[in-house]
Design an enzyme around this catalytic site. Structure first.
Site, PDB file in Angstrom:
ATOM      1  N   LYS A   1       0.852  -1.205   0.000  1.00 10.00           N
ATOM      2  CA  LYS A   1       0.000   0.000   0.000  1.00 10.00           C
ATOM      3  C   LYS A   1       0.881   1.246   0.000  1.00 10.00           C
ATOM      4  O   LYS A   1       0.660   2.187  -0.779  1.00 10.00           O
ATOM      5  CB  LYS A   1      -0.909   0.003   1.238  1.00 10.00           C
ATOM      6  CG  LYS A   1      -2.014  -1.028   1.164  1.00 10.00           C
ATOM      7  CD  LYS A   1      -2.781  -1.147   2.466  1.00 10.00           C
ATOM      8  CE  LYS A   1      -3.720  -2.342   2.425  1.00 10.00           C
ATOM      9  NZ  LYS A   1      -4.381  -2.636   3.687  1.00 10.00           N
TER      10      LYS A   1
ATOM     11  N   GLN B   1      -4.277  -1.632   9.806  1.00  9.90           N
ATOM     12  CA  GLN B   1      -4.122  -2.978   9.248  1.00  9.90           C
ATOM     13  C   GLN B   1      -4.654  -4.015  10.246  1.00  9.90           C
ATOM     14  O   GLN B   1      -4.262  -4.029  11.406  1.00  9.90           O
ATOM     15  CB  GLN B   1      -2.638  -3.245   8.933  1.00  9.90           C
ATOM     16  CG  GLN B   1      -2.393  -4.535   8.209  1.00  9.90           C
ATOM     17  CD  GLN B   1      -3.015  -4.576   6.805  1.00  9.90           C
ATOM     18  OE1 GLN B   1      -2.917  -3.631   6.038  1.00  9.90           O
ATOM     19  NE2 GLN B   1      -3.669  -5.684   6.487  1.00  9.90           N
TER      20      GLN B   1
ATOM     21  N   ASP C   1     -11.063   3.041   3.459  1.00  8.07           N
ATOM     22  CA  ASP C   1     -11.440   1.634   3.281  1.00  8.07           C
ATOM     23  C   ASP C   1     -12.951   1.496   3.084  1.00  8.07           C
ATOM     24  O   ASP C   1     -13.428   0.497   2.560  1.00  8.07           O
ATOM     25  CB  ASP C   1     -11.053   0.820   4.531  1.00  8.07           C
ATOM     26  CG  ASP C   1      -9.771   0.027   4.331  1.00  8.07           C
ATOM     27  OD1 ASP C   1      -9.393  -0.208   3.169  1.00  8.07           O
ATOM     28  OD2 ASP C   1      -9.154  -0.353   5.343  1.00  8.07           O
TER      29      ASP C   1
END
Ligand code: NAP
Length: 302
Positions: free
Chosen positions: A54, A98, A121
């Site tokens: 990412k 995460q 997200d």
């Protein structure tokens, strides 16, 4: 008939180039770039490799990127304080935590502490609600479903009035993609059916699908005879079915298989995504798109 392949590896490159160009334009005009922070707790190797990818992608497209690694024994209050710090930081437009988090931390509490306007997200309940309402309310569609929709659009598949069947009803793939495909608007306006383990006759539903989206996590669940000739088949499943030695690195790597019997299905479908190289590369790509969008919302140019 051999189906047209819809390759996430190619579409990813197109989209990342578009993002890079837009970031440069915004920087020239507004002197700002999107800022993305990834918070990693502990040193789980799989989590490290996701976060690294990412961050590398964010760097490639010209974002400000921060990888904030915290020790495994960080307390919940300290983690919440860290999120609060990034919520208040105007140079940060996207915050990712995460998962999984260690057991002493309440994951839900942590994810819900992220400012919904930085939740790139798209899993915060506020963003789930916005997605359900649809139209202009939607800020950050969750990344895998957004990637699926983008692939369908870029492959030139007609969605308006199409019969879409989604196999799977998870909160991260099945439910959001079904919801997105039924909204009015670009790449949607479809008639949607969701099937799952409670469905009586999976095959009959799948056979009706002009667009079949499969996210079950069961290798070869969808048989070729369940596919309508000419249909668009999006295989989200990623199943580890064994190991092999990589020719490139000489190291052991997983053998991956989708939820659709690809070799047989590609002779019937009109277009199809392979596994790997299909939906997989789209998730991080759409994360970048959401982070750019977040800055654009802030600047009032979205
Ligand atoms: P999940 O949370 O396990 O959900 C699977 C869904 O499929 C459930 O709704 C389940 O039904 C349904 N299902 C399972 N077996 C079935 C069967 N035999 N018949 C009908 N329905 C069945 O999985 P997920 O997180 O959505 O992920 C699905 C797959 O996509 C996995 O292989 C995952 O690795 C992959 N994935 C890939 C990406 C990516 O490429 N970027 C991202 C996310 C997920 P019930 O609800 O009735 O149990």
């Amino acid at each position: 008939m051999t189906a047209k392949l819809i390759l996430g590896t190619e579409i990813r490159e197109e989209i990342l180039e578009e993002i890079t160009r837009e970031v440069a334009e915004i920087k020239a005009k507004h002197n700002q770039v999107p800022g993305l922070v990834t918070i990693l707790v502990g040193e789980n190797p799989a989590s490290i490799s996701y976060v690294t990818l990412k961050i590398k992608t964010a760097h490639r497209v010209g974002f400000k990127e921060i990888q904030d690694t915290q020790p495994l024994d960080i307390g919940e209050a300290d983690l919440l304080a860290l999120i609060d710090k990034y919520n208040k930081d105007d140079s940060i437009h996207g915050i990712l935590v995460q998962l999984p988090l260690p057991k002493h931390i309440d994951e839900k509490k942590v994810l819900n502490a992220i400012n919904p306007d930085k939740d790139v997200d798209g899993f915060h309940p506020v963003n789930v609600g916005r997605l359900m309402i649809g139209g202009g309310e939607v800020k950050f569609p969750p990344c895998t479903p957004a990637g699926i929709q983008e692939m369908i659009v870029r492959a030139g598949v007609e969605t308006k009035g199409a019969e879409v069947v989604v196999v799977g009803r998870s909160n991260i793939v099945g439910k959001p993609i079904a919801n997105m495909m039924l909204q009015k608007g670009r790449g949607a306006n479809s008639t949607v059916t969701i099937v799952h383990t409670g469905t009586k006759d999976l095959a009959t539903h799948c056979k009706r699908a002009d667009i079949l989206i499969v996210a079950a996590g069961v290798p070869d669940l969808v048989k070729p005879e369940w596919i309508k000739p000419g249909a668009c088949v999006i295989d989200v499943g990623v199943n580890r079915v064994g190991e092999k030695v990589s020719e490139k690195t000489g190291k052991k790597v997983a053998i991956l298989k989708g939820d659709v019997d690809f070799e047989a299905a590609k002779e019937i479908a009109g277009s199809i995504t392979p596994v790997p190289g299909g939906v997989g590369p789209m998730t991080i790509t759409m994360l970048m798109k959401n982070t750019l969008k977040s800055l654009k919302f802030r600047l009032g140019i979205a």
